[in-house]
Design a protein around this motif. Structure first.
Motif, PDB file in Angstrom:
ATOM      1  N   VAL A  94       0.785  -1.126   0.028  1.00  0.00           N
ATOM      2  CA  VAL A  94      -0.162  -0.011  -0.229  1.00  0.00           C
ATOM      3  C   VAL A  94       0.927   1.295  -0.027  1.00  0.00           C
ATOM      4  O   VAL A  94       0.870   1.960  -0.815  1.00  0.00           O
ATOM      5  N   VAL A 133      -0.857  -4.933  -2.012  1.00  0.00           N
ATOM      6  CA  VAL A 133      -2.267  -4.602  -2.341  1.00  0.00           C
ATOM      7  C   VAL A 133      -3.157  -5.890  -2.859  1.00  0.00           C
ATOM      8  O   VAL A 133      -4.156  -5.827  -2.583  1.00  0.00           O
ATOM      9  N   VAL A 144      -7.465   2.634  -1.077  1.00  0.00           N
ATOM     10  CA  VAL A 144      -6.024   2.968  -1.286  1.00  0.00           C
ATOM     11  C   VAL A 144      -6.105   4.003  -2.451  1.00  0.00           C
ATOM     12  O   VAL A 144      -5.164   4.863  -2.627  1.00  0.00           O
TER      13      VAL A 144
END
Lengths: 243, 269
Positions: A94, A133, A144
């Motif tokens: 992320v 992710v 995100v």
């Protein structure tokens, strides 16, 4: 008055078909505009022109007074973008995704970390910043993308069908978050959608149909003028007119 | 936009390229295994027949391994560039390319960053290969490792630009297999990577001329000479010309006014 976005006489053609026809509208600073239209109405082409992924055949786009073709750097710096299709690098974490985005916006590494913390904490994702992710679910990935789009503090946020593929809870959460940003940060938002549930009666709406602006104004007014009972029927009336 | 923004951007693009290389360990390892197989197996097989003949450049007879090592360096940067180009097509299909292209920094600069990042990752692979190749009696002069660096970097930049140009032209990921057959293999085999050009001239004039007009020939020759402390001026000039042409082509390929950026219309409403 300076508009967040001032779109004038935008037309675009793909070989044999005109997909945008003389599109003109404005977006005020700190306002919410819903861009509503059925699939194939030209929303995504318009979105691609506004983000300078393609150059329109004719017409002009100004973002906060900066012409997108003549001063692309100044114009694009004002934009935060959430594309319809996911655009995160699944193999990076992320935080790494946000760091990459911040870097190509020209932000310093320390500034990126500080801003990433602010945005990810707001979306309850800071604790998961080191996760890849690929391991996040669809709703979290969208969050995100929102955090990434806001990282460089844009003044205009463009969302292209940002709730596509999300469950009910994630959709509601996302909508509330975006509307809160308008209230608290004075962000201007263009929300592209083909589902009327995401819009409220007092929202400014632009109805796109077959590449042209069919109508614009407050959603409640448009419903009244069209003589239909609700927003869904308003959309249906467009498809009836088309056929 | 402040000047420091350009530096931060370059660092970000390079870091992402390195992070992806680390994440995709098999890519890094296979980039080494491929040329090492050629060095250990292919070169060993051909050594006996070619050893005494390869040689004009080096002034004295050398092992065939010594001859093909620069060609294998060319192979590493060629394959890495094509791999990066494949990643670009993948990024475009997955959408993450859009994030790069909507940056406020000039698109030509973003592509330059991308090219330099590709070239630097190639450089890491090349030096890892040279370390292993040392144990196969490929031992250029110590200073050669340094003088070869700009030549390798230039070659990697040129082939990276070729890769980006191809990425802008290729419509679908599935079409990339064709690149291997129609671009990578011809570039590699129609070059002096494995045999001196005079061998080709003796064998077939057409093949020889195909080698002469192949830009990869000059990438390999520049590296070969630089590794042994020599400058091949013709190769340098051809590299500069090819690098300029391919970089301009790649930048044009990602111009929003052109259709190359998309395989067709944007998908969606």
């Amino acid at each position: 008055m300076q508009f967040a976005a001032n779109i004038q006489a935008l037309s675009h053609r793909y070989a044999d078909r005109e997909v945008l026809k003389n599109v003109t509208f404005t977006v005020g600073q700190g306002s919410f505009v819903g861009l509503l239209g059925a699939n194939g109405a030209g929303k995504t082409t318009l979105f691609s022109v506004l983000t300078r992924l393609i150059r329109a055949s004719s017409g002009s786009v100004q973002l906060f007074g900066h012409d997108l073709q003549r001063s692309p750097a100044a114009a694009l710096a004002t934009l935060g973008i959430v594309f319809q299709e996911p655009t995160l690098d699944l193999d990076l974490s992320v935080l790494q995704n946000l760091q990459y985005h911040g870097a190509i916006q020209g932000m310093s590494p320390s500034h990126i970390i500080a801003r990433a913390q602010e945005e990810l904490e707001r979306l309850q994702l800071w604790d998961r910043r080191h996760e890849r992710v690929r391991r996040l679910n669809g709703g979290h990935r969208r969050r995100v993308e929102i955090a990434r789009a806001l990282l460089h503090k844009p003044r205009l946020l463009l969302l292209d069908e940002a709730t596509a593929g999300l469950d009910f809870e994630s959709r509601i959460h996302l909508q509330r978050h975006i509307r809160a940003l308008i209230e608290t940060q004075g962000l201007a938002v263009v929300w592209t959608t083909h589902t009327t549930e995401e819009l409220q009666g007092d929202d400014s709406v632009i109805l796109l149909n077959q590449g042209a602006v069919h109508a614009q104004g407050q959603l409640a007014d448009l419903i009244t003028k069209a003589g239909v009972s609700d927003a869904n029927n308003l959309l249906l009336s467009l498809s009836t007119a088309r056929s | 936009m402040k000047n420091s923004a350009y530096l931060f951007c370059f660092w970000g693009v390079l870091k992402r390229e390195l992070q992806r290389s680390v994440q995709q360990r098999t890519r890094f390892i296979s980039a080494l295994v491929r040329p090492l197989l050629w060095l250990a197996v292919f070169a060993a097989g051909f050594r006996g027949t070619l050893d005494e003949q390869v040689i004009a450049l080096y002034g004295s007879p050398v092992n065939y391994e010594v001859y093909i090592a620069p060609g294998l360096i060319g192979m590493i940067i060629l394959f890495n560039s094509m791999q990066s180009s494949l990643s670009m097509v993948y990024d475009r299909e997955m959408g993450s390319m859009r994030i790069l292209l909507t940056s406020p920094l000039p698109r030509s600069y973003l592509l330059f960053c991308k090219l330099l990042a590709i070239a630097l990752t190639s450089l890491l692979q090349v030096y890892a290969f040279l370390i292993v190749a040392f144990f196969f009696d490929v031992a250029p002069p110590a200073l050669g490792y340094l003088t070869a660096l700009p030549a390798i970097l230039m070659g990697a930049f040129i082939l990276g630009a070729l890769g980006l140009l191809l990425a802008s032209l290729i419509e679908q990921l599935e079409n990339f297999a064709g690149v291997m057959n129609f671009v990578v293999f011809p570039l590699f085999f129609l070059s002096p990577a494995l045999y001196p050009l005079n061998f080709m001239q003796d064998a077939n004039t057409w093949v020889y001329w195909a080698c002469v007009i192949n830009p990869f020939t000059y990438v390999v020759e520049l590296i070969r000479h630089a590794l042994y402390l020599d400058l091949n001026t013709l190769a340098l000039l051809v590299n500069l010309a090819a690098g300029t042409a391919l970089t301009v082509g790649a930048v044009l390929g990602f111009d929003p006014a052109r259709r190359m950026l998309y395989s067709g219309r944007p998908r969606g409403g």
